[in-house]
Design a protein around this motif. Structure first.
Motif, PDB file in Angstrom:
ATOM      1  N   UNK A 136       0.851  -1.188   0.000  1.00 49.52           N
ATOM      2  CA  UNK A 136       0.000   0.000   0.000  1.00 49.52           C
ATOM      3  C   UNK A 136       0.889   1.241   0.000  1.00 49.52           C
ATOM      4  N   UNK A 137       0.580   2.163  -0.908  1.00 46.69           N
ATOM      5  CA  UNK A 137       1.353   3.389  -1.046  1.00 46.69           C
ATOM      6  C   UNK A 137       0.498   4.569  -0.594  1.00 46.69           C
ATOM      7  N   UNK A 138       1.074   5.427   0.258  1.00 46.70           N
ATOM      8  CA  UNK A 138       0.389   6.619   0.739  1.00 46.70           C
ATOM      9  C   UNK A 138       0.742   7.773  -0.195  1.00 46.70           C
ATOM     10  N   UNK A 139      -0.263   8.275  -0.919  1.00 45.15           N
ATOM     11  CA  UNK A 139      -0.038   9.298  -1.934  1.00 45.15           C
ATOM     12  C   UNK A 139      -0.621  10.632  -1.491  1.00 45.15           C
ATOM     13  N   UNK A 140       0.132  11.711  -1.702  1.00 47.20           N
ATOM     14  CA  UNK A 140      -0.341  13.060  -1.381  1.00 47.20           C
ATOM     15  C   UNK A 140      -0.873  13.721  -2.638  1.00 47.20           C
ATOM     16  N   UNK A 141      -2.087  14.242  -2.532  1.00 45.62           N
ATOM     17  CA  UNK A 141      -2.738  14.860  -3.686  1.00 45.62           C
ATOM     18  C   UNK A 141      -3.106  16.297  -3.337  1.00 45.62           C
ATOM     19  N   UNK A 142      -2.757  17.220  -4.211  1.00 45.67           N
ATOM     20  CA  UNK A 142      -3.166  18.613  -4.068  1.00 45.67           C
ATOM     21  C   UNK A 142      -4.415  18.800  -4.926  1.00 45.67           C
ATOM     22  N   UNK A 143      -5.539  19.155  -4.322  1.00 43.50           N
ATOM     23  CA  UNK A 143      -6.819  19.159  -5.046  1.00 43.50           C
ATOM     24  C   UNK A 143      -7.497  20.519  -4.971  1.00 43.50           C
ATOM     25  N   UNK A 144      -8.269  20.836  -6.021  1.00 49.62           N
ATOM     26  CA  UNK A 144      -9.001  22.099  -6.123  1.00 49.62           C
ATOM     27  C   UNK A 144     -10.448  21.844  -6.501  1.00 49.62           C
ATOM     28  N   UNK A 145     -11.321  22.703  -6.028  1.00 46.53           N
ATOM     29  CA  UNK A 145     -12.745  22.607  -6.368  1.00 46.53           C
ATOM     30  C   UNK A 145     -13.088  23.618  -7.455  1.00 46.53           C
ATOM     31  N   UNK A 146     -14.051  23.253  -8.286  1.00 51.60           N
ATOM     32  CA  UNK A 146     -14.487  24.163  -9.341  1.00 51.60           C
ATOM     33  C   UNK A 146     -13.739  23.933 -10.631  1.00 51.60           C
ATOM     34  N   UNK A 147     -14.239  24.576 -11.679  1.00 50.47           N
ATOM     35  CA  UNK A 147     -13.663  24.332 -12.995  1.00 50.47           C
ATOM     36  C   UNK A 147     -13.153  25.557 -13.707  1.00 50.47           C
ATOM     37  N   UNK A 148     -13.072  26.699 -13.004  1.00 48.14           N
ATOM     38  CA  UNK A 148     -12.611  27.923 -13.648  1.00 48.14           C
ATOM     39  C   UNK A 148     -11.127  28.116 -13.320  1.00 48.14           C
ATOM     40  N   UNK A 149     -10.244  28.067 -14.328  1.00 49.50           N
ATOM     41  CA  UNK A 149      -8.808  28.219 -14.045  1.00 49.50           C
ATOM     42  C   UNK A 149      -8.437  29.660 -13.724  1.00 49.50           C
TER      43      UNK A 149
END
Length: 416
Positions: free
Chosen positions: A216-229
């Motif tokens: 099992x690999x612990x992965x860090x994810x940077x996430x954003x909400x919405x779809x407007x860049x």
């Protein structure tokens, strides 16, 4: 099985059956004294929110109207009942409520389309709420969240090429231990009304496994909400939320007092000549200024003004009037201006309910084919009402003019 053991089991079961079942305790809100003159409203509401969908509710109290003034050019009305939480702050004739949008945006990993959760934005008249949540069963947790919100993105922390800088956002939390959901409460004074621009960023850790035999690999994810860049270069994004309110008719239901407009109506009958006269009037109301005409349960009366137990006499009646159906001392006459009121509420949906009221133990009713000395055909009578049945508050008020009027509500008790 031995007889001794069997007797012990039976005895234990009987003991359990005889244990009284705990009943929900009534909530006593105490007493109120209200005063009003020159159209100055004396009103307010009690803290606490009631969910009528969780069970029927009663509101009981004793109303004392002896402080009302019956002089020419003076009049007053009193109210006590329930209204929806979001009623614009009105505690007298709360005729409408306000609804607000709830919008959910995907929480996606930066640089990819991987959906790791949601950000739900909602609001009320005072705040905006931003809720982070990871996907159910995803083996992911939230380590850090950051939020920036405003009436535009012009004031958001950004790089020279336009991408957002989450480390400089106004709202930030490191979650230790890590969580699966988190909510920010942001004052409307910070974001204004109408469209609200929301930059919501989360640092999420997920456990991944390529196959059952791999580690099992612990992965860090940077996430954003919405779809407007924010820019054409990076992958930071924002969402646009409509926080405007929608006004909806119907907020609740309440006891409404009135009295005869004749000057001196509360005065005593001539000595030795008692007679039935109309002093105090009580209805349940779902819209300010409306009364008998809104009653529609169990059916709409053909003549709503041909009714019983809406008007009450503070002093005595003659012997023939006392013998009529529904007449009783301390109930419909000889009330001395003091009345015990019980309102019974029932939710038929999340936005609709029914209400019935008794005054001094007497139900209200309507005659279908003209008055007669007998129980009315529509009895007991009540009405339907609308509002947010899951968020109700108990409110009260007095509004008067032409003199200084006062009333008291005592032993206000909520049962559910």
């Amino acid at each position: 099985m031995s007889r001794r053991w069997l007797s012990a089991v039976v005895g234990s079961l009987l003991a359990l059956l005889l244990v009284p079942i705990a009943q929900a305790a009534d909530t006593n809100l105490g007493d109120l004294s209200l005063s009003s003159s020159n159209w100055a409203e004396d009103s307010g509401n009690f803290p606490g929110i009631w969910d009528l969908t969780q069970g029927d509710m009663t509101i009981s109290f004793t109303y004392d109207g002896n402080g009302l003034v019956d002089a020419s050019g003076a009049h007053a009305w009193a109210e006590l009942g329930v209204r929806s939480l979001h009623s614009g702050g009105f505690n007298f004739n709360p005729n409408s409520r306000y609804t607000y949008n709830t919008t959910t945006f995907d929480l996606r990993a930066e640089g990819s389309s991987t959906d790791v959760g949601d950000v739900t934005v909602s609001s009320d008249e005072t705040n905006i709420y931003v809720k982070f949540v990871v996907n159910s069963g995803s083996n992911c947790t939230i380590a850090r969240t950051r939020v920036q919100a405003g009436s535009s993105v012009s004031g958001f922390p950004r790089t020279w090429w336009g991408d957002a800088v989450p480390s400089r956002f106004n709202h930030q939390t490191i979650h230790s231990p890590q969580v699966i959901e988190y909510v920010y409460t942001i004052s409307r004074s910070e974001v204004g009304d109408g469209d609200v621009y929301v930059a919501a960023n989360a640092q999420i850790y997920c456990d991944t496994q390529r196959n059952p035999r791999s580690r099992i690999v612990r992965t860090c994810i940077d996430a954003w909400a919405g779809g407007v860049p924010f820019s054409r270069i990076g992958d930071t994004r924002y969402a646009i939320y409509d926080s405007s309110a929608t006004r909806v008719d119907g907020s609740g239901v309440w006891f409404a007092s009135d009295y005869d407009w004749t000057a001196g109506t509360f005065g005593p009958d001539p000595a030795g000549s008692p007679s039935l006269d109309i002093d105090d009037k009580f209805t349940i109301s779902r819209f300010g200024g409306h009364a008998e005409g809104d009653y529609n349960l169990p059916q709409t009366p053909p003549d709503p003004w041909n009714n019983t137990h809406f008007w009450f006499d503070r002093d005595d009646v003659d012997q023939w009037q006392a013998a009529m159906w529904g007449m009783a001392p301390g109930v419909s006459y000889n009330t001395n201006g003091i009345y015990h009121v019980v309102i019974t509420l029932h939710a038929t949906s999340a936005t609709a309910g029914t209400a019935y009221m008794t005054v001094n133990g007497a139900s209200q009713g309507f005659y279908s084919n003209g008055w007669k000395d007998a129980e009315p055909e529509i009895y007991p009578a009540g009405m339907t009402f609308t509002g947010d049945m899951q968020q109700l508050q108990v409110f009260y008020g007095l509004l008067g003019y032409g003199a200084t009027h006062s009333v008291t509500f005592s032993d206000i008790t909520i049962g559910q």
